[in-house]
Design an enzyme around this catalytic site. Structure first.
Site, PDB file in Angstrom:
ATOM      1  N   ASN A 135       0.816  -1.203   0.000  1.00 24.27           N
ATOM      2  CA  ASN A 135       0.000   0.000   0.000  1.00 24.27           C
ATOM      3  C   ASN A 135       0.851   1.256   0.000  1.00 24.27           C
ATOM      4  O   ASN A 135       0.989   1.915  -1.028  1.00 24.27           O
ATOM      5  CB  ASN A 135      -0.949  -0.034   1.205  1.00 24.27           C
ATOM      6  CG  ASN A 135      -1.973   1.076   1.164  1.00 24.27           C
ATOM      7  OD1 ASN A 135      -1.863   2.014   0.387  1.00 24.27           O
ATOM      8  ND2 ASN A 135      -2.992   0.970   1.983  1.00 24.27           N
ATOM      9  N   ASP A 136       1.456   1.551   1.141  1.00 17.28           N
ATOM     10  CA  ASP A 136       2.216   2.795   1.234  1.00 17.28           C
ATOM     11  C   ASP A 136       3.316   2.892   0.171  1.00 17.28           C
ATOM     12  O   ASP A 136       3.589   3.968  -0.339  1.00 17.28           O
ATOM     13  CB  ASP A 136       2.847   2.918   2.627  1.00 17.28           C
ATOM     14  CG  ASP A 136       1.798   3.164   3.699  1.00 17.28           C
ATOM     15  OD1 ASP A 136       0.717   3.675   3.340  1.00 17.28           O
ATOM     16  OD2 ASP A 136       2.053   2.832   4.865  1.00 17.28           O
TER      17      ASP A 136
END
Lengths: 451, 97
Positions: free
Chosen positions: A380-381
């Site tokens: 994600n990040d």
């Protein structure tokens, strides 16, 4: 007993051997031999020191060596690859504890002020490494909460404990119990507030500390070899820590202080969103197969979610199927993906992905724009384009994989909540993105059967 | 002697830093666990101190602490090198298959 000169020469040769072994680890082909060389040098070093100290016949030494070797071998054979981060952390803790115990004996035995103070410092670093590593291992093994645990007045407690440790070492270096307890407590204080995704940094820092602990213990007992190798290990851990910090665009301090002002930024009106999404996903699902069938170039971006779901062999199956259809498949790996430096590489190599298909971020980031599909698996990040644009968020300025440049983006994440950094990911909303939410093992299986 | 040792520590750290800088991120996990194994080199310190206990004075507590130090350091060394070897043997290139 050998003369000092001879001992120094032997030590120098062994240190060179170890350094050569480490430098061989910069190439995959020679890495295993390098590891073996380092191991052999360590073994010789043990025998030389035993000979030099005239304890080749002491049962006490052999007993310790035998038990340690047995436990080490059994542990190394039994541990699963998925448990590697906590295994490394735990082993690291043992090294720290050993240094602390050496320091205790040194303090007991010496009457020289220099050795006494250096011993006390080794005791501190050793115990901090020990409890810090055990807490980190506990977090990685999910025995302790993954989230940063921040106590009331945490920074104040930290500062107080540090001050107490410094005072104790200066005033009363022979107060073994006091220093031990304070240091052990500090290890807990500092490790407990570090969150799961910051673990790569914590582990490399602890790794560095255990080397430093050994090195300082070496200065205390006056062993050149121990000092030199401790220095090398200390530097390596520090270097890795630095690399990890740079990859997250965070300072070491901000990670240790953990204090993230990160309440997950408003997860918007979910229910409303979901109903519309359901439909669109169904619509698009037909096209997932088309995208994959026609793709010439596919990039796979793995993250910790892949490790959690144990989806790596499914991912390999997916890649094989794509390749069978003539597509080129590459893996793009962010330096901090996972829970330790290089975590994703190890997991993928375990399922027989050739390492020449694993690319580091800098080597591959430009290629996203030329690829037909980027498949994100539990990351994600590290693919959040907000890092480039959303000033003021915790990830702003962090180098990320530009998966958003791909023609199509397939996201096999567990949910669409913001990642560890708490910043919503605009990639999820992008028109070229198809979300496949759920357990990565199942969603990847869906991908496989879609074409 | 103390100063010399501190110097050696610093020099080793600098040399190590440059050697390790060449290791690609691909191998960072094995590198870390290899370094971790090496940090168990503190077993040398454990052996040195237990030698003093064995030869100069026989203290039960000292002996126990010494043996424990050797055990923990040795678990670190042996476990670390073995695990690193296990990981490195998994790394295969396209040609190796």
């Amino acid at each position: 007993m050998i003369t000092n000169t001879v001992y120094y020469i032997i030590s120098a040769v062994l240190v060179l051997g170890v350094l050569l072994g480490i430098s061989m680890m910069s190439k995959v082909k020679s890495a295993n031999s390098g590891n073996t060389l380092s191991a052999i040098c360590t073994l010789i070093a043990i025998l030389v020191v035993m000979y030099n100290c005239e304890i080749l016949t002491a049962w006490q030494a052999w007993l310790g060596l035998a038990i340690g070797t047995a436990v080490g071998v059994v542990g190394a054979v039994k541990v699963k690859m998925i448990e590697m981060p906590q295994a490394v952390a735990l082993l690291n803790g043992f090294g720290g504890l050993a240094s602390a115990l050496v320091a205790i004996l040194t303090i007991e035995q010496t009457s020289k002020a220099f050795e006494l103070y250096v011993g006390a410092i080794a005791l501190v670093v050793g115990f901090v490494t020990f409890t810090g590593s055990v807490v980190a291992a506990g977090k990685l093994h999910k025995l302790l909460p993954q989230k940063p645990v921040v106590w009331k007045g945490h920074s104040f407690i930290s500062a107080l404990v540090i001050a107490a440790i410094v005072a104790a070492v200066v005033v009363c270096p022979e107060c073994i119990w006091l220093i031990s307890v304070l240091s052990a407590f500090f290890g807990v204080v500092f490790a407990i507030r570090v969150g799961g995704a910051d673990m790569p940094i914590t582990i490399s820092l602890l790794n560095s500390l255990s080397g430093v602990a050994g090195g300082i213990a070496g200065i205390a007992v006056g062993d050149v070899l121990l000092v030199a190798i401790g220095g090398v290990v200390g530097a390596s851990g520090l270097l890795l820590t630095q690399i990890m910090c740079r990859a997250m665009n965070r300072s070491l301090i901000s990670i240790l202080v953990g204090g993230k002002a990160k309440k997950p930024v408003a997860v918007q009106d979910k229910a409303a969103q979901e109903s519309t999404k359901e439909e669109t996903v169904k619509d698009e699902k037909a096209s997932v197969g088309d995208i994959l069938t026609s793709a010439k170039k596919v990039m796979i971006v793995p993250g910790y979610g892949m490790a959690l779901a144990q989806a790596q062999s499914m991912v390999k199956t997916l890649a094989d199927k794509l390749e069978a259809l003539g597509a080129e498949v590459k893996y793009a790996i962010h330096p901090v993906a996972g829970r330790m430096p290089g975590h994703m590489n190890v997991l993928l190599c375990e399922v027989d992905v050739p390492y020449d298909k694993l690319y580091e971020m800098d080597a591959i980031n430009d290629e996203f724009s030329q690829c037909d599909a980027a498949i994100i698996i539990g990351a994600n990040d590290v693919v959040n384009p907000a890092a480039n644009t959303a000033e003021g968020t915790p990830i702003y300025g962090m180098p990320v994989l530009s998966a958003s440049d791909a023609k199509h983006v397939l996201v096999c994440n567990f949910d669409d909540k913001p990642g560890y950094a708490g910043v919503p990911n605009p990639l999820y909303e992008a028109p070229n993105t198809i979300m496949m939410l759920g357990d990565a093992k199942e969603t990847v299986a869906e991908l496989i059967s879609s074409f | 002697m103390g100063i010399v040792l501190i110097l050696i520590f610093i020099i080793a750290a600098i040399v190590g830093y440059f050697i390790i800088n060449k290791v690609p991120t691909l191998l960072h996990t094995p590198l870390m666990s290899g370094m971790n194994a090496l940090s168990g080199i503190t077993v040398l310190g454990a052996l040195t101190t237990i030698a003093v206990v064995v030869k100069d004075y026989s203290s039960v507590l000292g002996t126990i602490i010494g043996i424990l130090a050797i055990v923990f350091a040795m678990v670190n060394v042996v476990g670390g090198f073995a695990v690193t070897g296990r990981m490195l043997r998994m790394f295969k290139s396209k040609e190796d298959k």
